[in-house]
Design an enzyme around this catalytic site. Structure first.
Site, short mmCIF file in Angstrom:
data_model
loop_
_atom_site.label_atom_id
_atom_site.label_comp_id
_atom_site.label_asym_id
_atom_site.label_seq_id
_atom_site.Cartn_x
_atom_site.Cartn_y
_atom_site.Cartn_z
CG HIS A 21 -1.97 -0.98 1.31
ND1 HIS A 21 -2.21 -1.76 2.42
CD2 HIS A 21 -2.90 -1.36 0.39
CE1 HIS A 21 -3.24 -2.56 2.19
NE2 HIS A 21 -3.67 -2.35 0.97
CE LYS A 45 -17.76 -9.45 5.46
NZ LYS A 45 -16.88 -10.38 4.80
NE ARG A 94 -2.79 -7.08 -4.65
CZ ARG A 94 -3.62 -7.10 -3.64
NH1 ARG A 94 -3.20 -7.43 -2.45
NH2 ARG A 94 -4.89 -6.83 -3.80
CB SER A 132 -4.74 -6.46 4.23
OG SER A 132 -4.35 -5.17 3.84
P1 ADP Z 1 -9.76 -3.65 -0.81
O1 ADP Z 1 -9.97 -3.94 0.62
O2 ADP Z 1 -10.50 -2.50 -1.37
O3 ADP Z 1 -9.76 -4.86 -1.70
P2 ADP Z 1 -7.03 -3.13 -0.03
O4 ADP Z 1 -7.19 -2.25 1.11
O5 ADP Z 1 -6.48 -4.47 0.24
O6 ADP Z 1 -8.29 -3.18 -0.96
O7 ADP Z 1 -6.09 -2.42 -1.06
C1 ADP Z 1 -6.39 -1.16 -1.60
C2 ADP Z 1 -5.76 -1.05 -2.94
O8 ADP Z 1 -4.37 -1.30 -2.85
C3 ADP Z 1 -6.30 -2.03 -3.98
O9 ADP Z 1 -6.33 -1.37 -5.23
C4 ADP Z 1 -5.25 -3.11 -4.01
O10 ADP Z 1 -5.19 -3.74 -5.27
C5 ADP Z 1 -4.00 -2.29 -3.76
N1 ADP Z 1 -2.92 -3.10 -3.20
C6 ADP Z 1 -2.97 -3.86 -2.09
N2 ADP Z 1 -1.79 -4.50 -1.89
C7 ADP Z 1 -0.98 -4.12 -2.92
C8 ADP Z 1 0.35 -4.44 -3.31
N3 ADP Z 1 1.08 -5.31 -2.60
N4 ADP Z 1 0.85 -3.87 -4.42
C9 ADP Z 1 0.08 -3.01 -5.15
N5 ADP Z 1 -1.19 -2.69 -4.84
C10 ADP Z 1 -1.72 -3.23 -3.75
#
Ligand code: ADP
Length: 163
Positions: A21, A45, A94, A132
């Site tokens: 992120h 949730k 990703r 995450s």
């Molecule tokens: P959500 O909960 O909306 O699926 P996340 O909070 O996990 O998304 O992630 C927010 C954004 O960051 C999404 O666009 C996700 O694809 C991107 N993202 C998460 N991890 C990575 C990573 N390791 N590299 C690039 N983008 C990432």
């Protein structure tokens, strides 16, 4: 447009924030005058970390980029974008597996607000596996997450799984 601030939103759950992120935050903050990291709270949730913790951690981890601000929002992302005067949504990609979901969301958002563009940044290869949910899983099984998240997040994650 000349004279106009270029503002973008990077939305997500950030539960917890990872180095993947933050890589997107760093790169997107260089492309815009102002970047708002926006923690969506409507689909949750039982979150792993409370939204207050995620706000605090993301603020701490993005301190070195002065044009980055961190907010939470509920309701429709495009409504939050309009209220914040932002016309670009940044998302990270990703793998091909992200694409289908992201494509559907981007299409839906365009139907809802055609003036808002979605911009995709491709992950750095060392973070291409990182999510995450991987961090939560490793932490719950007693593994060390310090290679996946900033130090402050690792500490909070450890406290959370200890209970
Ligand atoms: P959500 O909960 O909306 O699926 P996340 O909070 O996990 O998304 O992630 C927010 C954004 O960051 C999404 O666009 C996700 O694809 C991107 N993202 C998460 N991890 C990575 C990573 N390791 N590299 C690039 N983008 C990432």
């Amino acid at each position: 447009m000349p004279g106009q601030m270029r503002r973008a939103i990077y939305p997500g759950s950030f539960d917890p924030p990872t180095l993947g992120h933050l890589d997107i935050v760093e790169r997107a903050s260089g492309l815009f005058d102002e970047l708002t990291v926006a923690i969506g709270t409507n689909t949750e949730k039982a979150p792993f970390l409370p939204v207050e913790d995620r706000l605090e951690l993301l603020r701490e981890c993005s301190r070195s980029w002065p044009n980055v601000r961190v907010r939470s929002f509920s309701g429709l992302l495009v409504d939050f974008a309009r209220q914040s005067d932002c016309s670009v949504l940044v998302r990270g990609l990703r793998a091909v597996s992200d694409f289908e979901y992201e494509f559907r969301v981007a299409m839906a958002n365009r139907r809802l607000a055609k003036e808002i563009e979605t911009l995709f940044l491709i992950t750095r290869d060392e973070y291409s596996f990182l999510s995450s949910s991987v961090v939560r899983e490793v932490a719950r099984l007693g593994g060390d997450v310090s290679k996946f998240v900033p130090a402050a997040v690792a500490e909070r994650v450890r406290q959370t799984v200890k209970g």
